[in-house]
Design a protein around this motif. Structure first.
Motif, PDB file in Angstrom:
ATOM      1  N   VAL A   2       0.860  -1.119  -0.097  1.00  0.00           N
ATOM      2  CA  VAL A   2      -0.081   0.204   0.177  1.00  0.00           C
ATOM      3  C   VAL A   2       0.706   1.142   0.020  1.00  0.00           C
ATOM      4  CG1 VAL A   2      -1.569   1.171   1.060  1.00  0.00           C
ATOM      5  CG2 VAL A   2      -1.803  -1.335   1.418  1.00  0.00           C
ATOM      6  N   PRO A  64     -11.415  -5.265   2.176  1.00  0.00           N
ATOM      7  CA  PRO A  64     -10.615  -5.161   0.849  1.00  0.00           C
ATOM      8  C   PRO A  64      -9.311  -4.469   0.990  1.00  0.00           C
ATOM      9  CG  PRO A  64     -12.690  -4.016   0.867  1.00  0.00           C
ATOM     10  CD  PRO A  64     -12.780  -4.524   2.129  1.00  0.00           C
ATOM     11  N   ALA A  65      -8.417  -4.950   0.372  1.00  0.00           N
ATOM     12  CA  ALA A  65      -7.125  -4.266   0.299  1.00  0.00           C
ATOM     13  C   ALA A  65      -7.187  -3.082  -0.367  1.00  0.00           C
ATOM     14  CB  ALA A  65      -6.139  -5.315  -0.543  1.00  0.00           C
ATOM     15  N   CYS A  66      -6.159  -2.113   0.243  1.00  0.00           N
ATOM     16  CA  CYS A  66      -6.361  -0.569  -0.293  1.00  0.00           C
ATOM     17  C   CYS A  66      -4.970  -0.866  -1.244  1.00  0.00           C
ATOM     18  CB  CYS A  66      -5.897   0.227   0.863  1.00  0.00           C
ATOM     19  SG  CYS A  66      -7.298   0.305   1.880  1.00  0.00           S
ATOM     20  N   GLN A  67      -4.994   0.027  -2.221  1.00  0.00           N
ATOM     21  CA  GLN A  67      -3.855   0.296  -3.095  1.00  0.00           C
ATOM     22  C   GLN A  67      -3.151   1.574  -2.587  1.00  0.00           C
ATOM     23  OE1 GLN A  67      -6.126   0.419  -6.790  1.00  0.00           O
ATOM     24  NE2 GLN A  67      -5.305  -1.319  -7.375  1.00  0.00           N
ATOM     25  N   ARG A  89      -9.307   1.611  -3.655  1.00  0.00           N
ATOM     26  CA  ARG A  89      -9.268   0.048  -3.227  1.00  0.00           C
ATOM     27  C   ARG A  89      -9.386  -0.233  -4.887  1.00  0.00           C
ATOM     28  NH1 ARG A  89     -12.655   1.379   0.904  1.00  0.00           N
ATOM     29  NH2 ARG A  89     -11.632   1.060   2.934  1.00  0.00           N
ATOM     30  N   GLU A  92     -13.150  -0.455  -6.602  1.00  0.00           N
ATOM     31  CA  GLU A  92     -13.790   0.452  -5.842  1.00  0.00           C
ATOM     32  C   GLU A  92     -13.540   2.057  -6.250  1.00  0.00           C
ATOM     33  OE1 GLU A  92     -14.316   0.122  -1.650  1.00  0.00           O
ATOM     34  OE2 GLU A  92     -14.601  -2.185  -1.756  1.00  0.00           O
TER      35      GLU A  92
END
Length: 130
Positions: A2, A64-67, A89, A92
């Motif tokens: 991230v 959910p994973a964040c970018q 994300r 999203e």
């Protein structure tokens, strides 16, 4: 991994740093030890209220994973603190976030309540092409 961008004003005190760490953990980045949450802590967020330390930790595990995360502001005063910014994300898109954290005391050792908001943002300055 991230990408986290912070405003230079955010971590200007130990309590602000604690608020930021909790906010990042609520976004799925970093650890939130059980001891940081009171047994009866409540997390109010889109979709309803989550009650209790165990339920909050179980919900965090499914996030959910964040970018990308950009922390724009962290403020603390007395028994409360807020952290806000922008999160991206996969699938999203870009969203504005705000976590309002209320502690059991002004020492900010345990969280009593969290209120979280997210909203689809406009121009945010975070790239989507990672």
């Amino acid at each position: 991994m991230v990408q986290i961008t912070r405003s230079p004003d955010c971590a200007n005190s130990p309590k602000n740093q604690r608020v930021e760490d909790i906010a990042l953990a609520l976004l799925g980045v970093g650890d939130l030890p059980d001891t940081a949450l009171s047994e009866g802590a409540v997390w109010d967020r889109a979709g309803g209220s989550i009650s209790g330390r165990t339920a909050i930790q179980a919900t965090r595990a499914t996030l959910p994973a964040c970018q990308d995360i950009r922390v724009d502001q962290v403020v603390s005063h007395g028994k409360a603190g807020t952290a806000s910014g922008v999160v991206v994300r996969a699938g999203e898109g870009t969203r504005l976030f705000c976590h309002i954290i209320r502690f059991t005391s002004a020492t900010a050792q345990q969280v009593a309540q969290i209120v979280s908001f997210e909203h689809a943002g406009g121009k945010t300055g975070i790239r989507h092409d990672r």
